[in-house]
Design an enzyme around this catalytic site. Structure first.
Site, PDB file in Angstrom:
ATOM      1  CE  LYS A 111      10.375   0.914  -6.139  1.00 49.34           C
ATOM      2  NZ  LYS A 111       9.739  -0.267  -6.121  1.00 49.34           N
ATOM      3  CE  LYS A 192       1.569   3.773  -4.696  1.00 42.21           C
ATOM      4  NZ  LYS A 192       1.744   3.076  -5.533  1.00 42.21           N
ATOM      5  CE  LYS A 195       1.710  -5.173  -1.620  1.00 42.89           C
ATOM      6  NZ  LYS A 195       1.972  -3.560  -3.439  1.00 42.89           N
TER       7      LYS A 195
END
Length: 327
Positions: A111, A192, A195
């Protein structure tokens, strides 16, 4: 009986992957006040977010957890920031952690890559995750492979603290749920179903998606070349993902799901109907909760009270061990 804790982060609307891979197993494992579930809103602060969106998604996720079947009479449901001990223990564990081990965390590397500047919270949030676990004397932590490194950090911090200041924390261990469905992105079945993906991401089914959106996303899901499921032939990742979803929604196995569908079109139609059948009652319960502005906040207040009581022991032991004066 062992105490367990599992939290979701309000970094986006919950997905079918969250439901099948985690929440449905939480619902099955409710064992009283010592099973704790909730929303880790402090973890949403590692990157810049609109405060109003954080509040909205925190309430939405809490309501969805209840709509999915978490029962406040059979577990503790709370919001992380409502229990100040999480932030208090974070500081004691930051005084135990080392800069180098935090910079080696895989998610921090991913990140922060290519960024000129990131929040310090992105570096230290694994310590907050450790505090979440150690605060409640949790013995086992059910996690996927992508979170095992964080549980290992919690173990290291617990062992280091205990070795320096005396026996204080239960040392947790990671366990992988044997039956958890790993649901992948419908457009990229190597990743994956996340969300945190953009709200309109076509490969992500949200728990509040209407039936027409579910059908459209599954109809456009990536599959293998050809048109049929060939018996005895290993399915590619896209087809395997659809079979996993269908099996998880219907309580069968992927092989049983494959036996009922001859073509990819039939598989997609069956998968869409199974997902809709699973989500419709959840959405109905969510709508009832959303229409009642009192219930969810009341459940969260009562859950926070129980969580604060459960957390008090570990925090008090840690404060005393590290040399802080008692109140």
């Amino acid at each position: 009986m062992a105490r367990t804790l599992s939290l979701v982060v309000p970094s986006g609307s919950l997905t079918l992957g969250n439901l099948l891979g985690a929440i449905s197993h939480w619902v099955a494992d409710q064992r009283g006040a010592d099973t704790l579930y909730g929303v880790a809103d402090l973890h949403a602060l590692t990157t810049p977010r609109d405060p109003a969106v954080i509040r909205e998604q925190t309430l939405e996720q809490a309501a969805l957890l209840l709509a999915a079947g978490l029962d406040p009479a059979r577990c503790t449901v709370f919001v992380q920031s409502s229990v100040p001990a999480h932030a208090e223990l974070l500081w004691l564990l930051e005084a135990t952690a080392h800069d180098g081990e935090l910079r080696r965390m895989i998610q921090y590397k991913q990140k922060s890559a290519g960024q000129q500047s990131v929040r310090a919270a992105l570096l230290t949030y694994p310590v907050l995750q450790a505090a979440d676990v150690l605060l409640y004397d949790v013995d086992t932590v059910p996690v996927g492979d992508d979170q095992r490194q964080h549980v290992e950090l919690a173990r290291d911090l617990a062992l280091r603290f205990n070795g320096t200041y005396g026996q204080t924390f239960v040392v947790p261990r990671a366990v992988t749920p044997a039956v958890a469905a790993r649901v992948m992105n419908l457009q990229d079945p190597t990743a994956k179903m996340d969300k945190s993906a953009p709200p309109q991401a076509p490969g992500v089914i949200r728990l509040l998606d209407p039936p027409d959106a579910v059908r459209r996303k599954i109809a456009r899901a990536v599959t293998d070349s050809g048109h049929r499921l060939e018996p005895g032939t290993a399915a590619g990742p896209g087809v395997a993902n659809l079979l996993t979803i269908l099996a998880a929604c219907t309580g069968t196995t992927p092989d049983q799901a494959a036996a009922g569908a001859g073509t990819y079109r039939e598989l997609k139609e069956s998968c869409a109907e199974a997902v809709i059948a699973l989500l419709t009652p959840l959405q109905d319960r969510y709508a009832a909760l959303a229409a009642d502005p009192q219930t969810v906040p009341r459940v969260l207040r009562e859950g926070a009270e129980r969580a604060r009581s459960l957390a008090a022991g570990a925090l008090s032991r840690a404060q005393a061990a590290i040399g802080l004066l008692p109140l």
